[in-house]
Design a protein around this motif. Structure first.
Motif, PDB file in Angstrom:
ATOM      1  N   UNK A  75     -35.197 -27.417  32.849  1.00 16.95           N
ATOM      2  CA  UNK A  75     -33.794 -27.924  34.001  1.00 16.95           C
ATOM      3  C   UNK A  75     -34.336 -28.167  35.131  1.00 16.95           C
ATOM      4  N   UNK A  76     -34.266 -29.689  34.635  1.00 20.46           N
ATOM      5  CA  UNK A  76     -35.256 -30.373  36.449  1.00 20.46           C
ATOM      6  C   UNK A  76     -33.981 -30.405  37.516  1.00 20.46           C
ATOM      7  N   UNK A  77     -33.169 -29.806  37.309  1.00 20.78           N
ATOM      8  CA  UNK A  77     -32.494 -30.067  38.785  1.00 20.78           C
ATOM      9  C   UNK A  77     -33.030 -31.490  39.495  1.00 20.78           C
ATOM     10  N   UNK A  78     -32.063 -32.359  38.603  1.00 20.93           N
ATOM     11  CA  UNK A  78     -31.849 -33.211  38.907  1.00 20.93           C
ATOM     12  C   UNK A  78     -31.865 -34.635  38.167  1.00 20.93           C
ATOM     13  N   UNK A  79     -31.134 -35.935  38.142  1.00 20.46           N
ATOM     14  CA  UNK A  79     -30.236 -36.377  36.883  1.00 20.46           C
ATOM     15  C   UNK A  79     -31.829 -37.413  36.620  1.00 20.46           C
ATOM     16  N   UNK A  80     -32.318 -37.717  35.477  1.00 15.64           N
ATOM     17  CA  UNK A  80     -33.641 -38.802  35.401  1.00 15.64           C
ATOM     18  C   UNK A  80     -33.089 -39.741  35.028  1.00 15.64           C
ATOM     19  N   UNK A  81     -31.889 -40.486  35.049  1.00 14.92           N
ATOM     20  CA  UNK A  81     -31.612 -40.948  34.317  1.00 14.92           C
ATOM     21  C   UNK A  81     -32.148 -42.752  34.694  1.00 14.92           C
ATOM     22  N   UNK A  82     -32.381 -43.018  35.512  1.00 10.33           N
ATOM     23  CA  UNK A  82     -32.981 -44.872  35.684  1.00 10.33           C
ATOM     24  C   UNK A  82     -34.675 -44.177  36.703  1.00 10.33           C
ATOM     25  N   UNK A  83     -35.039 -43.012  36.318  1.00  6.22           N
ATOM     26  CA  UNK A  83     -36.131 -42.520  36.460  1.00  6.22           C
ATOM     27  C   UNK A  83     -36.589 -42.433  35.510  1.00  6.22           C
ATOM     28  N   UNK A  84     -38.113 -42.407  34.978  1.00  4.23           N
ATOM     29  CA  UNK A  84     -38.075 -42.422  33.598  1.00  4.23           C
ATOM     30  C   UNK A  84     -40.108 -41.643  33.350  1.00  4.23           C
ATOM     31  N   UNK A  85     -40.141 -41.126  34.093  1.00  4.05           N
ATOM     32  CA  UNK A  85     -41.584 -40.159  34.565  1.00  4.05           C
ATOM     33  C   UNK A  85     -40.881 -39.543  33.332  1.00  4.05           C
ATOM     34  N   UNK A  86     -40.224 -38.489  33.039  1.00  4.78           N
ATOM     35  CA  UNK A  86     -40.037 -37.719  31.474  1.00  4.78           C
ATOM     36  C   UNK A  86     -40.443 -38.559  31.025  1.00  4.78           C
ATOM     37  N   UNK A  87     -40.227 -39.329  30.426  1.00  5.69           N
ATOM     38  CA  UNK A  87     -39.807 -40.219  29.193  1.00  5.69           C
ATOM     39  C   UNK A  87     -41.779 -40.793  29.300  1.00  5.69           C
ATOM     40  N   UNK A  88     -42.164 -41.080  30.313  1.00  3.59           N
ATOM     41  CA  UNK A  88     -43.262 -41.258  30.510  1.00  3.59           C
ATOM     42  C   UNK A  88     -44.046 -39.911  29.998  1.00  3.59           C
ATOM     43  N   UNK A  89     -43.994 -38.970  30.515  1.00  6.28           N
ATOM     44  CA  UNK A  89     -44.487 -37.628  30.332  1.00  6.28           C
ATOM     45  C   UNK A  89     -44.734 -37.526  28.816  1.00  6.28           C
ATOM     46  N   UNK A  90     -43.504 -37.572  28.715  1.00  2.00           N
ATOM     47  CA  UNK A  90     -43.561 -37.468  26.375  1.00  2.00           C
ATOM     48  C   UNK A  90     -44.409 -38.020  25.536  1.00  2.00           C
ATOM     49  N   UNK A  91     -43.971 -39.027  26.045  1.00  4.83           N
ATOM     50  CA  UNK A  91     -44.625 -40.121  25.322  1.00  4.83           C
ATOM     51  C   UNK A  91     -46.285 -40.560  25.282  1.00  4.83           C
ATOM     52  N   UNK A  92     -46.009 -40.055  26.757  1.00  4.06           N
ATOM     53  CA  UNK A  92     -47.682 -39.860  26.685  1.00  4.06           C
ATOM     54  C   UNK A  92     -48.544 -39.240  26.312  1.00  4.06           C
ATOM     55  N   UNK A  93     -47.998 -37.399  25.910  1.00  5.25           N
ATOM     56  CA  UNK A  93     -48.064 -36.761  25.412  1.00  5.25           C
ATOM     57  C   UNK A  93     -48.766 -37.246  23.520  1.00  5.25           C
ATOM     58  N   UNK A  94     -47.393 -37.427  23.307  1.00  2.00           N
ATOM     59  CA  UNK A  94     -47.684 -37.983  21.525  1.00  2.00           C
ATOM     60  C   UNK A  94     -48.814 -39.014  21.843  1.00  2.00           C
ATOM     61  N   UNK A  95     -48.896 -39.687  22.117  1.00  5.67           N
ATOM     62  CA  UNK A  95     -50.069 -40.557  22.642  1.00  5.67           C
ATOM     63  C   UNK A  95     -51.089 -40.059  22.025  1.00  5.67           C
TER      64      UNK A  95
END
Length: 388
Positions: free
Chosen positions: A212-232
């Motif tokens: 639970x990030x305690x926020x909406x991140x729909x246009x703040x894409x750092x969570x996507x960046x973090x996950x995909x960088x981990x995959x990379x």
């Protein structure tokens, strides 16, 4: 349904990538809708016995709807409302469903990758220790340089695996829930509860095993960046190791016990795993570039940037799953030809011969790297797994 567009013909390690297939993404979207329906029913104190399933969804109809709407969630919601009624999806938006579903798929794929990376790392530990005194000549800028040991060279690979494990352990998988424009207004309006979006997001995260990030991140894409960088990072570690394995196979120092053949040269014994690891390491950068560009979002939902992420996000996961599987396999498939590895004295213009000080130094390297890997694995056992 029409024949599958991509069933692995040009993706030799495709089996591991099934963890991020269309069917898995569809099932994850249904999981999100199911968790949200349960959370909403709990908030309102009404019955939540409806069973939502992806098994009976007409995929052809879903594809047609996706083409018309530009997003798969619209047709999915129509299908699920026939199963669970009008409360399905109320207050949510397409981005809530798809972003959260891809976080579920990310978590599961990277947990799988982490398990296989740890398995590969254990084998590399054994190899590094076994060959801590097997002397070779290291190369710099492609040329023979100084004596070292095969154990020290393998320790570099183990270090790459350990670094990837640490990156995976640090990543989190947050739920996305904000409604049409990210402020949760529809949820407040429908429930009459000022904190509805906070309550629902927390409950959905619990139900799905996400953060639970305690926020909406729909246009703040750092969570996507973090996950995909981990995959990379998994792909980069694999590509680094694959490079060395290909060169060592060329020189006959380390070869696969199960190499690949050639359509025209029967004598070939190709280091297939190494080749595919390098290919994945090269490919992942393109997907990351798309994701970096798409992170320059705008408004409450951009026209194209979010859509561009979907396949690129999944591609990083697919490549990570494949690379971890390849590393797990190749680490148990290596044959060391030690008789060809011993570094001999060279002419005056070449590298010097190895001496005892080299073995002392490289032995320290091996011990240090093995200890680092062991600390990460012990921490994993203590916490029940690093990914969240």
């Amino acid at each position: 349904m029409a024949d599958a567009f991509d069933w692995g013909l040009l993706e030799p390690a495709a089996e591991a990538g099934l963890a991020v297939s269309d069917d898995r993404v569809l099932a994850a979207m249904v999981e999100v809708e199911r968790a949200y329906l349960a959370a909403w029913s709990e908030l309102l104190g009404v019955d939540s016995s409806a069973e939502l399933t992806s098994e009976t969804i007409d995929k052809d109809a879903l594809l047609r709807s996706s083409r018309q709407a530009g997003v798969p969630v619209v047709g999915l919601v129509d299908a699920l409302r026939r199963q669970g009624g009008e409360r399905v999806h109320q207050g949510m938006t397409s981005q809530d469903v798809l972003d959260t579903a891809l976080m579920i798929v990310s978590r599961d794929a990277l947990i799988q990758a982490r398990t296989q990376l740890a398995s590969a790392g254990r084998r590399l530990c054994d190899l590094a220790l076994e060959h801590r005194a097997t002397t070779i000549i290291a190369r710099t800028l492609t040329q023979e340089a100084e004596p070292t040991t095969l154990g020290a060279a393998i320790s570099v690979w183990l270090d790459a695996v350990t670094s990837a494990l640490e990156v995976l352990d640090a990543v989190t998988y947050p739920v996305q829930l904000g409604g049409a424009v990210g402020d949760g207004n529809a949820m407040v309006r429908r429930s009459g509860a000022p904190d509805a979006v906070t309550t629902l997001r927390h409950r959905v995260a619990e139900e799905l095993g996400l953060t639970d990030p305690d926020r909406s991140w729909h246009t703040e894409r750092s969570p996507v960046q973090a996950v995909t960088q981990a995959a990379a990072s998994v792909c980069s570690a694999g590509g680094r190791i694959g490079r060395d394995l290909g060169l060592l196979a060329r020189d006959g120092l380390i070869t696969p016990s199960h190499g690949g053949g050639s359509s025209s040269m029967p004598h070939k014994h190709n280091p297939v795993d190494a080749v595919l690891l390098v290919a994945n390491g090269l490919r992942v950068g393109g997907a990351l570039a798309v994701l970096r560009s798409a992170a320059l979002s705008y408004d409450a939902r951009p026209a194209g940037e979010w859509h561009a992420e979907w396949q690129a996000w999944r591609e990083t996961l697919r490549l990570a799953a494949e690379s971890a599987s390849l590393l797990d396999h190749v680490s148990g498939d290596l044959v060391v030809h030690a008789e060809g590895a011993v570094a001999q004295a060279r002419p005056e213009t070449g590298p010097r011969a190895a001496d005892d000080s080299d073995l002392i130094a490289t032995g320290h390297v091996v011990d240090s790297v093995v200890s680092r890997f062991s600390r990460v694995v012990r921490a994993d056992r203590a916490t029940g797994g690093g990914t969240r």
